[in-house]
Design a protein around this motif. Structure first.
Motif, PDB file in Angstrom:
ATOM      1  N   SER A 150       0.839  -1.210   0.000  1.00  0.00           N
ATOM      2  CA  SER A 150       0.000   0.000   0.000  1.00  0.00           C
ATOM      3  C   SER A 150       0.872   1.259   0.000  1.00  0.00           C
ATOM      4  N   GLN A 170      -9.053   5.264   7.755  1.00  0.00           N
ATOM      5  CA  GLN A 170      -9.354   4.084   6.924  1.00  0.00           C
ATOM      6  C   GLN A 170     -10.702   4.175   6.215  1.00  0.00           C
ATOM      7  N   LEU A 209     -11.443   3.709   2.508  1.00  0.00           N
ATOM      8  CA  LEU A 209     -10.543   2.656   1.998  1.00  0.00           C
ATOM      9  C   LEU A 209     -11.139   1.276   2.264  1.00  0.00           C
ATOM     10  N   GLY A 262      -5.407   0.688   4.566  1.00  0.00           N
ATOM     11  CA  GLY A 262      -6.402   0.314   3.563  1.00  0.00           C
ATOM     12  C   GLY A 262      -6.638  -1.182   3.446  1.00  0.00           C
TER      13      GLY A 262
END
Ligand SMILES: C[S@@+](CC[C@H](N)C(=O)[O-])C[C@H]1O[C@@H](n2cnc3c(N)ncnc32)[C@H](O)[C@@H]1O
Length: 430
Positions: A330, A413, A416, A378
């Motif tokens: 990521s 988050q 995501l 994520g």
């Protein structure tokens, strides 16, 4: 690695997996705890079990909901808690020998002392440790205004000098604990303590602090002790809660002795309970130095990044390894190796625990394990499935995973990953 049956139990569980339901319940209401489930969760389990448990365990006792409720049903329960504050709370709630008349006589002695407080209380009672406890030169924010802190120190002094019996000393200390946040400049804000809006102008007088404390004793505590006094012949103190790291102390439980484990470990959400209950730990002199604080943090399950660990290899689990791989790919800005270490440490701790559970539990026993999934960089970590794998590797059989609720993701988050599942794993020892 199996695909476990995932059952939607949100209807049944959504309200009972929160402590809120305990807010007005005998004994449970002595201290409002945020991170626990309600007594209904325990009752629901006892109702569905096809046998009457003889001996249970709660490895992460928290506010004591599991052992208190099991004690109410006459079921012996070993419990463990690493935080000296939570441990004290559970101990006070498990005590069943309080007497209404003795409570009243100590209450009157304490009230008399508070009606005539010492002029220089700080020469008799140490200011809690820490740099930001009270106002001093160079600080822009402080945890307590002087009047609040002096009021608290008066109460601590009165308890120390007027209440000889340890059981009542502890009970009064929990009553004091229950007003600490209210009389401070802080509030619990998820994972940390934050300053209340308008805190600097919100001054509570010293005698107002005393009154809040006495009101707590005179209302909920006195009422509940009266009811407990009436019940005392039926319910007896069962196993005491053990203070300390369950990973090191679980040996106190005899092998093949347990037929039930009910628990909710710290979630893999970077929440450090030491931080959230810092004011209580300091004011009650349960943590008195940075060394104490660090030692406590090191004894907690590795679910936060307040302790730095050297590189930890992941346990042998393909779901976990896939998550770590995806996280490393990521490009999230907040990527950091402390989080990856925390995740690996968390599952290593779970593996150690389940291998101990396998020794302590007799066949036919059941584990109810309440956890929630997490998300970092994520990537969603299916904590419930990974714990299911760990349990099966240790010889247990996962009967089902019950979805209890959807939890919000952290602001970093959201967008995501979707909502995070909180669940209850039901695990059998065949
Ligand atoms: C989610 S809470 C438990 C809530 C509890 N079931 C209740 O309803 O009150 C997790 C608890 O585990 C404790 N804890 C963390 N690490 C521990 C360890 N190594 N040994 C024992 N307790 C630990 C924390 O202090 C916290 O009180």
């Amino acid at each position: 690695m199996r695909d476990y049956p995932l059952i939607d139990c949100t209807k049944k569980y959504h309200s009972i997996m929160v402590f809120d339901k305990n807010k007005n319940v005998l004994v449970h209401r002595w201290y409002p705890f945020v991170e626990g489930y309600s007594k209904e969760f325990i009752e629901d389990i006892l109702q569905e079990l096809p046998f009457i448990p003889q001996c249970a365990m709660e490895p992460f006792c928290g506010s004591g909901t599991t052992p208190v409720e099991l004690q109410n049903h006459g079921i012996r329960c070993y419990s463990f808690e690493v935080s000296p504050f939570m441990h004290l709370l559970a101990k006070v709630k498990l005590e069943r020998t309080y007497d209404e008349a003795i409570l009243k006589s100590y209450r009157d002695k304490v009230a008399e002392a508070l009606s005539n407080p010492e002029n220089d209380i700080r020469s008799l009672e140490a200011i809690p440790f820490g740099d930001t406890v009270v106002k001093k030169n160079g600080l822009s924010k402080w945890n307590f205004h002087d009047t609040s802190l002096d009021g608290i120190l008066d109460i601590r002094h009165a308890i120390r000098t007027k209440v000889e019996d340890e059981r009542y000393k502890n009970l009064f200390t929990i009553a004091l604990a229950s007003i600490i946040l209210q009389t401070s400049n802080m509030f619990r804000n998820g994972k940390c303590l934050s300053y209340k809006k308008g805190w600097s102008d919100r001054i509570i007088a010293r005698n107002e602090v005393h009154n809040l404390f006495l009101e707590k004793i005179d209302t909920v505590i006195a009422e509940d002790v009266r009811i407990l006094t009436e019940q005392s012949s039926d319910i007896h103190n069962s196993e005491i809660c053990n203070l300390g790291d369950v990973r090191k102390n679980i040996d106190k439980v005899p092998d093949n002795s347990l037929d039930l484990i009910i628990t909710s470990p710290p979630y893999l959400n970077s929440r450090d309970y030491t931080d959230i209950y810092m004011l209580e730990l300091k004011v009650l002199e349960l943590v008195n130095s940075h060394e104490d604080l660090q030692a406590l943090r090191k004894s907690t399950i590795r679910s936060h990044v307040q302790v730095k660990y050297s590189d930890i290899n992941p346990i042998d689990n393909s779901r976990l390894k896939q998550c770590l791989k995806d996280m490393k790919k990521s490009d999230a800005k907040s990527w950091n190796s402390d989080i990856l270490n925390m995740i690996c440490g968390y599952f290593e701790d779970m593996q150690l625990l389940f291998s101990e559970f396998a020794k302590k539990m007799r066949s036919g026993g059941v584990i109810y394990f309440n956890v929630a999934n997490s998300a970092y960089f994520g990537v969603e970590v299916p904590v419930d499935y990974i714990i299911g794998d760990i349990a099966e590797d240790c010889g247990f059989t996962v009967r089902e995973i019950r979805k209890a609720r959807d939890l919000k993701t952290s602001p970093q988050q959201s967008g995501l990953v979707g909502k995070l599942r909180e669940s209850v794993l039901v695990i059998d020892k065949i």
